[in-house]
Scaffold this motif. Sequence first.
Motif, PDB file in Angstrom:
ATOM      1  N   PRO A  34      30.065  14.880   1.561  1.00 31.91           N
ATOM      2  CA  PRO A  34      30.718  14.093   2.615  1.00 31.91           C
ATOM      3  C   PRO A  34      31.282  12.763   2.111  1.00 31.91           C
ATOM      4  N   ARG A  35      30.717  12.230   1.026  1.00 33.72           N
ATOM      5  CA  ARG A  35      31.249  10.984   0.466  1.00 33.72           C
ATOM      6  C   ARG A  35      32.643  11.229  -0.130  1.00 33.72           C
ATOM      7  N   GLU A  36      32.783  12.322  -0.852  1.00 35.24           N
ATOM      8  CA  GLU A  36      34.089  12.658  -1.427  1.00 35.24           C
ATOM      9  C   GLU A  36      35.112  12.910  -0.325  1.00 35.24           C
ATOM     10  N   ALA A  37      34.660  13.565   0.737  1.00 36.49           N
ATOM     11  CA  ALA A  37      35.555  13.840   1.865  1.00 36.49           C
ATOM     12  C   ALA A  37      36.016  12.530   2.498  1.00 36.49           C
ATOM     13  N   PHE A  38      35.089  11.605   2.716  1.00 33.32           N
ATOM     14  CA  PHE A  38      35.424  10.334   3.352  1.00 33.32           C
ATOM     15  C   PHE A  38      36.419   9.546   2.503  1.00 33.32           C
ATOM     16  N   ILE A  39      36.199   9.536   1.196  1.00 31.95           N
ATOM     17  CA  ILE A  39      37.097   8.795   0.309  1.00 31.95           C
ATOM     18  C   ILE A  39      38.511   9.362   0.374  1.00 31.95           C
ATOM     19  N   GLU A  40      38.640  10.683   0.316  1.00 25.95           N
ATOM     20  CA  GLU A  40      39.977  11.284   0.378  1.00 25.95           C
ATOM     21  C   GLU A  40      40.602  11.098   1.765  1.00 25.95           C
ATOM     22  N   GLN A  41      39.804  11.223   2.806  1.00 30.40           N
ATOM     23  CA  GLN A  41      40.319  11.034   4.167  1.00 30.40           C
ATOM     24  C   GLN A  41      40.826   9.607   4.376  1.00 30.40           C
ATOM     25  N   THR A  42      40.079   8.635   3.876  1.00 30.72           N
ATOM     26  CA  THR A  42      40.472   7.237   4.029  1.00 30.72           C
ATOM     27  C   THR A  42      41.728   6.936   3.228  1.00 30.72           C
ATOM     28  N   ALA A  43      41.790   7.442   1.998  1.00 33.11           N
ATOM     29  CA  ALA A  43      42.987   7.256   1.176  1.00 33.11           C
ATOM     30  C   ALA A  43      44.205   7.887   1.850  1.00 33.11           C
ATOM     31  N   TYR A  44      44.003   9.049   2.454  1.00 29.52           N
ATOM     32  CA  TYR A  44      45.093   9.732   3.172  1.00 29.52           C
ATOM     33  C   TYR A  44      45.609   8.855   4.316  1.00 29.52           C
ATOM     34  N   GLN A  45      44.710   8.236   5.066  1.00 28.32           N
ATOM     35  CA  GLN A  45      45.128   7.386   6.180  1.00 28.32           C
ATOM     36  C   GLN A  45      45.912   6.171   5.702  1.00 28.32           C
ATOM     37  N   PHE A  46      45.472   5.577   4.597  1.00 27.99           N
ATOM     38  CA  PHE A  46      46.209   4.445   4.044  1.00 27.99           C
ATOM     39  C   PHE A  46      47.630   4.862   3.639  1.00 27.99           C
ATOM     40  N   LYS A  47      47.762   6.021   3.024  1.00 25.98           N
ATOM     41  CA  LYS A  47      49.072   6.496   2.597  1.00 25.98           C
ATOM     42  C   LYS A  47      49.982   6.758   3.799  1.00 25.98           C
ATOM     43  N   GLU A  48      49.428   7.334   4.867  1.00 27.15           N
ATOM     44  CA  GLU A  48      50.220   7.600   6.074  1.00 27.15           C
ATOM     45  C   GLU A  48      50.754   6.302   6.673  1.00 27.15           C
ATOM     46  N   ILE A  49      49.902   5.293   6.725  1.00 27.79           N
ATOM     47  CA  ILE A  49      50.338   3.987   7.239  1.00 27.79           C
ATOM     48  C   ILE A  49      51.433   3.402   6.357  1.00 27.79           C
ATOM     49  N   PHE A  50      51.224   3.480   5.055  1.00 29.78           N
ATOM     50  CA  PHE A  50      52.193   2.923   4.104  1.00 29.78           C
ATOM     51  C   PHE A  50      53.535   3.652   4.203  1.00 29.78           C
ATOM     52  N   ASP A  51      53.491   4.973   4.294  1.00 25.58           N
ATOM     53  CA  ASP A  51      54.722   5.768   4.331  1.00 25.58           C
ATOM     54  C   ASP A  51      55.523   5.553   5.613  1.00 25.58           C
ATOM     55  N   HIS A  52      54.842   5.203   6.711  1.00 27.90           N
ATOM     56  CA  HIS A  52      55.525   5.040   7.997  1.00 27.90           C
ATOM     57  C   HIS A  52      55.529   3.591   8.470  1.00 27.90           C
ATOM     58  N   ARG A  53      55.350   2.657   7.549  1.00 30.47           N
ATOM     59  CA  ARG A  53      55.189   1.264   7.971  1.00 30.47           C
ATOM     60  C   ARG A  53      56.438   0.685   8.615  1.00 30.47           C
ATOM     61  N   ASP A  54      57.642   1.094   8.177  1.00 33.12           N
ATOM     62  CA  ASP A  54      58.865   0.565   8.788  1.00 33.12           C
ATOM     63  C   ASP A  54      58.919   0.922  10.271  1.00 33.12           C
ATOM     64  N   PHE A  55      58.553   2.153  10.593  1.00 30.06           N
ATOM     65  CA  PHE A  55      58.543   2.597  11.984  1.00 30.06           C
ATOM     66  C   PHE A  55      57.476   1.861  12.787  1.00 30.06           C
ATOM     67  N   ILE A  56      56.277   1.737  12.220  1.00 30.03           N
ATOM     68  CA  ILE A  56      55.170   1.092  12.932  1.00 30.03           C
ATOM     69  C   ILE A  56      55.471  -0.379  13.185  1.00 30.03           C
ATOM     70  N   VAL A  57      55.976  -1.070  12.163  1.00 34.83           N
ATOM     71  CA  VAL A  57      56.310  -2.493  12.308  1.00 34.83           C
ATOM     72  C   VAL A  57      57.403  -2.679  13.359  1.00 34.83           C
ATOM     73  N   MET A  58      58.396  -1.778  13.370  1.00 36.21           N
ATOM     74  CA  MET A  58      59.457  -1.842  14.374  1.00 36.21           C
ATOM     75  C   MET A  58      58.869  -1.738  15.769  1.00 36.21           C
ATOM     76  N   MET A  59      57.932  -0.801  15.973  1.00 42.05           N
ATOM     77  CA  MET A  59      57.334  -0.605  17.288  1.00 42.05           C
ATOM     78  C   MET A  59      56.570  -1.858  17.732  1.00 42.05           C
ATOM     79  N   ILE A  60      55.873  -2.477  16.797  1.00 39.61           N
ATOM     80  CA  ILE A  60      55.095  -3.671  17.117  1.00 39.61           C
ATOM     81  C   ILE A  60      56.021  -4.828  17.469  1.00 39.61           C
ATOM     82  N   ARG A  61      57.058  -5.030  16.675  1.00 37.50           N
ATOM     83  CA  ARG A  61      57.955  -6.168  16.881  1.00 37.50           C
ATOM     84  C   ARG A  61      58.814  -6.028  18.121  1.00 37.50           C
ATOM     85  N   GLU A  62      59.195  -4.810  18.466  1.00 38.81           N
ATOM     86  CA  GLU A  62      60.051  -4.607  19.636  1.00 38.81           C
ATOM     87  C   GLU A  62      59.262  -4.452  20.934  1.00 38.81           C
ATOM     88  N   HIS A  63      57.946  -4.324  20.829  1.00 37.32           N
ATOM     89  CA  HIS A  63      57.109  -4.099  22.020  1.00 37.32           C
ATOM     90  C   HIS A  63      57.656  -2.936  22.842  1.00 37.32           C
TER      91      HIS A  63
END
Length: 282
Positions: free
Chosen positions: A76-105
Amino acid sequence: MKEKEIIIIEAGIKLFAKKGFSSTTIQEIAEECGISKGSFYLHFKSKEALLLSTFEYYLNFSMENLNKIRLKHDDPREAFIEQTAYQFKEIFDHRDFIVMMIREHTIPTRRSMSDFFQRATKFSNEFYLNALSDIYRSKIDVFKYDLNMIVQGMITSYKNLFLFSNITLDFTKLAEFILERMDDIVEGLTRSNKAPVLTEQAVFDGLFFPASSQDHILKEIKRLSSAENIIEDHLITLQVLEEEMKKDEPRKPVLQGMLANIQGDEEFDSLVQLIKDVYKLE
C-alpha cells in the motif's frame, strides 16, 4: 460517456485554458471539434453544462486511474506514492485550465454543480482514509480523521505550489517525502497521550462528508413529515416543498407560497428559517 462527448470536452478544456471560459464561444468549441454548432447541442445543453460534464469526466477518470494503481501494487505504500505522484502530474498538466477557472470565478452555482463538489469531497476523504488505513492499519484508528486532514493539507499545499509558481519537482520523490513525514506524525501521535481533535461524530455531523443545503432541507422535511400528529394540510405543504427541493432550481414563488402555509407554527420554525436563509427569501 460517448466518444464524441469526450472529444468536445477535450476541445473545451483546450480553448478555456487558452482564451478563458467567458470568452470562448460554443461556435469556437464546435469548430475545434470539426462539428456544427447544432451537433454541439445534441450532446450539451449549454457551455455551463459542458463545464459540469468536464468536471465529472475528469473526476471519474481520476477515480478509475487511482483504483488501477492500487490494484497493481501489493504494498500500500508503493500504491500511495504512485497515486500521489499521479495526482500532482494531473494538476500540473491541467494547471492553465484550473488557474483560469479560479481567476474567472466561473464555477456555476446550480445544485448540480454543488452536488458534484459534494461527491468529489466525499471521494477525496474516502480515498485518503482508506489509503492511510491500508498503510498504518489499526495503529491509527483513533487519529485517522486528523491524519486525513493533515495529509490532504500537505498535498493540497504542494498542488497550489504547482498551480501558482514555475517550480518543478520530481513528483515521485515528493510523494515519498510526504509519506515519510506522515510516518513521523503517526509515530509522534502513537507515543502521545493526546486525544484526537476530530472524532467519528465529526463525520456524522457532516464535517468530512458535508451534505448540500438542499440535502439538509430534504432531511428536515422528511423528519417533520414523519410526525404522528401532523395535520393533512401541513403534510401536503411538506410534500410540495419536497418535490420542489428535488429540482435543480427550486422556484422561489412556490417556496414562498408553501412557507406561508406553515409559518408561525413553532414546530416548523427551523425548516422555514433554513429555506429562507438558503434562498434569500423575505
